[in-house]
Design a protein around this motif. Structure first.
Motif, PDB file in Angstrom:
ATOM      1  N   ALA A  13       1.093  33.468  58.486  1.00  0.00           N
ATOM      2  CA  ALA A  13       2.345  34.184  58.753  1.00  0.00           C
ATOM      3  C   ALA A  13       2.203  35.180  59.898  1.00  0.00           C
ATOM      4  O   ALA A  13       1.123  35.731  60.137  1.00  0.00           O
ATOM      5  N   SER A  14       3.316  35.412  60.560  1.00  0.00           N
ATOM      6  CA  SER A  14       3.377  36.441  61.594  1.00  0.00           C
ATOM      7  C   SER A  14       3.330  37.808  60.920  1.00  0.00           C
ATOM      8  O   SER A  14       3.591  37.924  59.713  1.00  0.00           O
ATOM      9  N   PRO A  15       3.036  38.857  61.677  1.00  0.00           N
ATOM     10  CA  PRO A  15       2.994  40.203  61.076  1.00  0.00           C
ATOM     11  C   PRO A  15       4.297  40.600  60.380  1.00  0.00           C
ATOM     12  O   PRO A  15       4.261  41.192  59.293  1.00  0.00           O
ATOM     13  N   GLU A  16       5.450  40.259  60.968  1.00  0.00           N
ATOM     14  CA  GLU A  16       6.724  40.624  60.325  1.00  0.00           C
ATOM     15  C   GLU A  16       6.929  39.866  59.022  1.00  0.00           C
ATOM     16  O   GLU A  16       7.450  40.410  58.054  1.00  0.00           O
ATOM     17  N   VAL A  17       6.520  38.608  58.976  1.00  0.00           N
ATOM     18  CA  VAL A  17       6.645  37.818  57.744  1.00  0.00           C
ATOM     19  C   VAL A  17       5.657  38.327  56.692  1.00  0.00           C
ATOM     20  O   VAL A  17       5.996  38.413  55.513  1.00  0.00           O
ATOM     21  N   LYS A  18       4.450  38.701  57.122  1.00  0.00           N
ATOM     22  CA  LYS A  18       3.469  39.250  56.183  1.00  0.00           C
ATOM     23  C   LYS A  18       4.022  40.496  55.504  1.00  0.00           C
ATOM     24  O   LYS A  18       3.830  40.696  54.311  1.00  0.00           O
ATOM     25  N   GLU A  19       4.714  41.320  56.267  1.00  0.00           N
ATOM     26  CA  GLU A  19       5.314  42.527  55.703  1.00  0.00           C
ATOM     27  C   GLU A  19       6.313  42.168  54.601  1.00  0.00           C
ATOM     28  O   GLU A  19       6.312  42.764  53.524  1.00  0.00           O
ATOM     29  N   SER A  20       7.144  41.167  54.863  1.00  0.00           N
ATOM     30  CA  SER A  20       8.125  40.725  53.862  1.00  0.00           C
ATOM     31  C   SER A  20       7.428  40.117  52.648  1.00  0.00           C
ATOM     32  O   SER A  20       7.803  40.399  51.501  1.00  0.00           O
ATOM     33  N   LEU A  21       6.422  39.285  52.880  1.00  0.00           N
ATOM     34  CA  LEU A  21       5.708  38.651  51.771  1.00  0.00           C
ATOM     35  C   LEU A  21       4.969  39.692  50.934  1.00  0.00           C
ATOM     36  O   LEU A  21       4.906  39.565  49.700  1.00  0.00           O
ATOM     37  N   ASP A  22       4.419  40.727  51.576  1.00  0.00           N
ATOM     38  CA  ASP A  22       3.773  41.818  50.837  1.00  0.00           C
ATOM     39  C   ASP A  22       4.788  42.521  49.940  1.00  0.00           C
ATOM     40  O   ASP A  22       4.509  42.799  48.772  1.00  0.00           O
ATOM     41  N   PHE A  23       5.963  42.795  50.490  1.00  0.00           N
ATOM     42  CA  PHE A  23       7.021  43.451  49.714  1.00  0.00           C
ATOM     43  C   PHE A  23       7.400  42.603  48.507  1.00  0.00           C
ATOM     44  O   PHE A  23       7.511  43.107  47.389  1.00  0.00           O
ATOM     45  N   GLU A  25       5.666  40.267  46.970  1.00  0.00           N
ATOM     46  CA  GLU A  25       4.581  40.199  45.993  1.00  0.00           C
ATOM     47  C   GLU A  25       4.500  41.498  45.179  1.00  0.00           C
ATOM     48  O   GLU A  25       4.338  41.466  43.964  1.00  0.00           O
ATOM     49  N   ASP A  26       4.641  42.630  45.856  1.00  0.00           N
ATOM     50  CA  ASP A  26       4.627  43.922  45.139  1.00  0.00           C
ATOM     51  C   ASP A  26       5.805  44.030  44.177  1.00  0.00           C
ATOM     52  O   ASP A  26       5.647  44.453  43.033  1.00  0.00           O
ATOM     53  N   ALA A  27       6.986  43.641  44.633  1.00  0.00           N
ATOM     54  CA  ALA A  27       8.206  43.761  43.819  1.00  0.00           C
ATOM     55  C   ALA A  27       8.202  42.805  42.633  1.00  0.00           C
ATOM     56  O   ALA A  27       8.845  43.071  41.623  1.00  0.00           O
ATOM     57  N   SER A  28       7.470  41.700  42.759  1.00  0.00           N
ATOM     58  CA  SER A  28       7.474  40.701  41.685  1.00  0.00           C
ATOM     59  C   SER A  28       6.255  40.817  40.770  1.00  0.00           C
ATOM     60  O   SER A  28       5.977  39.907  39.995  1.00  0.00           O
ATOM     61  N   GLY A  29       5.523  41.907  40.900  1.00  0.00           N
ATOM     62  CA  GLY A  29       4.363  42.100  40.035  1.00  0.00           C
ATOM     63  C   GLY A  29       3.186  41.209  40.386  1.00  0.00           C
ATOM     64  O   GLY A  29       2.407  40.823  39.529  1.00  0.00           O
ATOM     65  N   GLY A  30       3.066  40.870  41.661  1.00  0.00           N
ATOM     66  CA  GLY A  30       1.925  40.084  42.118  1.00  0.00           C
ATOM     67  C   GLY A  30       2.150  38.585  42.199  1.00  0.00           C
ATOM     68  O   GLY A  30       1.227  37.834  42.491  1.00  0.00           O
TER      69      GLY A  30
END
Length: 56
Positions: A13-23, A25-30
Motif C-alpha cells: 500500500a501507498s503511505p496514504e492507504v496505509k494510514e487508512s488501513l491502520d485506522f 484495523e485500530d477501529a475494528s479491534g485489530g
C-alpha cells in the motif's frame, strides 16, 4: 472467465492507504477487513467510504 480485483496488502500500500488501513484495523479491534483492502485499489474511494462510515 471474469477478471479478479486484487486485494491491496499492507506492505504493497501507498503511505496514504496505509494510514487508512491502520485506522480501520485500530477501529475494528485489530481485524483486517478484505472489503477495505479491495477499496484500497482506488485510494480516493477508500477515503470517501471511510468518511461516509464515520458520518453521524
Amino acid at each position: 472467465m471474469m477478471d479478479r480485483i486484487e486485494l491491496i496488502e499492507y506492505d504493497q500500500a501507498s503511505p496514504e492507504v496505509k494510514e487508512s488501513l491502520d485506522f480501520i484495523e485500530d477501529a475494528s479491534g485489530g481485524h483486517e477487513m478484505n472489503v477495505f483492502k479491495l477499496l484500497a485499489n482506488q485510494p480516493k474511494v477508500l477515503e470517501e467510504s471511510l468518511d461516509k462510515l464515520l458520518e453521524k
